[in-house]
Design a protein around this motif. Structure first.
Motif, PDB file in Angstrom:
ATOM      1  N   ILE A  65     -12.694  13.432  -9.870  1.00 44.65           N
ATOM      2  CA  ILE A  65     -12.636  12.042 -10.438  1.00 44.65           C
ATOM      3  C   ILE A  65     -11.399  11.592  -9.927  1.00 44.65           C
ATOM      4  N   SER A  66     -11.137  10.455  -9.669  1.00 45.40           N
ATOM      5  CA  SER A  66     -10.140   9.499  -9.338  1.00 45.40           C
ATOM      6  C   SER A  66     -10.386   8.133  -9.988  1.00 45.40           C
ATOM      7  N   TYR A  67      -9.226   7.420 -10.303  1.00 44.88           N
ATOM      8  CA  TYR A  67      -9.419   6.154 -11.236  1.00 44.88           C
ATOM      9  C   TYR A  67      -8.872   4.870 -10.399  1.00 44.88           C
ATOM     10  N   ILE A  68      -9.390   3.733 -10.509  1.00 49.22           N
ATOM     11  CA  ILE A  68      -8.685   2.496 -10.225  1.00 49.22           C
ATOM     12  C   ILE A  68      -8.745   1.541 -11.558  1.00 49.22           C
ATOM     13  N   LEU A  69      -7.246   1.386 -11.748  1.00 49.47           N
ATOM     14  CA  LEU A  69      -7.138   0.474 -12.764  1.00 49.47           C
ATOM     15  C   LEU A  69      -7.290  -1.069 -12.447  1.00 49.47           C
ATOM     16  N   GLU A  70      -8.038  -1.794 -13.052  1.00 42.59           N
ATOM     17  CA  GLU A  70      -8.312  -3.082 -13.040  1.00 42.59           C
ATOM     18  C   GLU A  70      -7.047  -3.864 -13.886  1.00 42.59           C
ATOM     19  N   GLN A  71      -6.278  -4.534 -13.233  1.00 43.66           N
ATOM     20  CA  GLN A  71      -5.248  -5.218 -13.980  1.00 43.66           C
ATOM     21  C   GLN A  71      -5.725  -6.395 -14.699  1.00 43.66           C
ATOM     22  N   LYS A  72      -7.009  -7.074 -13.972  1.00 44.99           N
ATOM     23  CA  LYS A  72      -7.687  -8.160 -14.436  1.00 44.99           C
ATOM     24  C   LYS A  72      -9.143  -7.749 -14.381  1.00 44.99           C
ATOM     25  N   ARG A  73      -9.891  -8.522 -15.043  1.00 44.27           N
ATOM     26  CA  ARG A  73     -11.195  -8.481 -15.102  1.00 44.27           C
ATOM     27  C   ARG A  73     -11.640  -8.710 -13.544  1.00 44.27           C
TER      28      ARG A  73
END
Length: 348
Positions: free
Chosen positions: A193-201
């Motif tokens: 599992i890797s992650y992408i952080l959405e800084q905005k919607r």
């Protein structure tokens, strides 16, 4: 080689009977044969889904649905020839017949020739606020709400892993630390599992513009608040068989008009339909996209319907994959309660 008796049907069998055989066996195929065991054809999950889209019901005859001209090999065909034919035709099983056309066995591509895990990535959209499930989501992101004694998201991950899809990317935003702390790198769930952080919607498609690496194969995109036991392998094969740019899982939705509907033409009443039922196909929140789709996605808020509209407007091939399996979108409290009531009947 597999015995055929367990997957054999007469030509007057129903679509429902064929589905039972396809779903219950590892071969993912039903054989149609006559009383003398002569091969008449084959039927696959994809054949049946296309029939459903064309208005067939499960209780109708399989005649007209099954493939009456399947690829076959003779009993003297070598193993190497069968493997080469499977590769050329992009199929995983071939009926073996004798000189009189009688089905003898089914030749399967050796499981050892296939990778233990599949290269197709899975992108899970798990950054939503879950506003309609407050107060439950005030402290817990919606995909982490427990259904059946575990987070919804864990069931999704385990379902993909059970089909060999272990390369998972989670697009997170709201209370992202709770998700990352629970799943980590995915090792204890048998996945990566890797992650992408959405800084905005970013919407259900916009977040894909943040992928760090471009997938090399068609990849899944799925909302993180769904429970389904759909066969993801079947969906991927359907996508490949149809040479699609994008595939969308669709669910049949019935709506009954609570009144008599009056059909009027030039002011005259032509007919009256009492409480008619309208049937539609709606998006089920599960998709497969070819990597080229990423070129169409802007780095801003962008939803999946807009992406499909763009794909269609460009003349690309977008197909629907009708869901007949269990599916539930957990968006409201009554659906959350329903999921907990039904979970063990479906997933255990």
């Amino acid at each position: 080689m597999k015995k055929v008796e367990a997957v054999k049907l007469p030509p007057d069998a129903s679509i429902r009977e064929a589905l039972h055989i396809i779903d219950s066996g590892a071969i993912k195929l039903a054989i149609i044969a006559d009383e003398e065991n002569r091969l008449l054809g084959t039927v696959t999950d994809g054949d049946i889904r296309r029939a459903i889209l064309n208005g067939k019901t499960l209780d109708e005859s399989i005649d007209g649905v099954y493939n009456k001209h399947p690829v076959v090999v003779g009993i003297d065909e070598s193993k190497e020839s069968i493997i080469n034919l499977c590769t050329a035709k992009k199929i995983y099983q071939i009926p073996v017949v004798d000189k009189r056309g009688r089905i003898v066995r089914i030749a399967m591509l050796d499981e050892l020739l296939k990778p233990k895990t599949r290269p197709n990535k899975v992108v899970l959209m798990v950054g939503g606020l879950g506003s309609r499930l407050r107060p439950l989501t005030e402290t817990t992101p919606k995909p982490m709400l427990h259904v059946g004694g575990r987070p919804i998201l864990q069931t999704i991950v385990e379902r993909f892993a059970s089909h060999g899809f272990t390369d998972i990317i989670m697009c997170v935003n709201y209370k992202a630390d709770i998700i990352r702390d629970y799943f980590g790198d995915g090792n204890r769930f048998g996945v990566n599992i890797s992650y992408i952080l959405e800084q905005k919607r970013m919407g259900t498609a916009g977040a894909l513009s943040l992928l760090k690496e471009r997938p090399g194969e068609p990849f899944f995109v799925m909302n993180g608040d769904l429970l389904t036991n759909v066969n993801f392998e079947n969906m991927l094969q359907f996508h490949l068989d149809n040479n699609a740019m994008a595939s969308m899982c669709v669910r049949e939705y019935d709506f009954q008009v609570p009144y008599g509907v009056v059909n009027i033409e030039n002011g005259k009443i032509r007919s009256i339909e009492e409480k008619p039922v309208q049937r539609f196909f709606v998006s089920a929140g599960i998709y497969i996209l070819n990597p080229a789709c990423l070129d169409l996605i802007p780095n801003e808020y962008y939803d999946m319907p807009a992406l499909f509209e763009k794909i269609i407007s460009r003349g690309e091939h977008a197909v629907s994959f009708p869901l007949r399996e269990y599916w539930l979108d957990i968006g409201r409290m009554e659906e959350y309660e329903k999921a907990n009531r039904e979970y063990y009947k479906v997933f255990e």
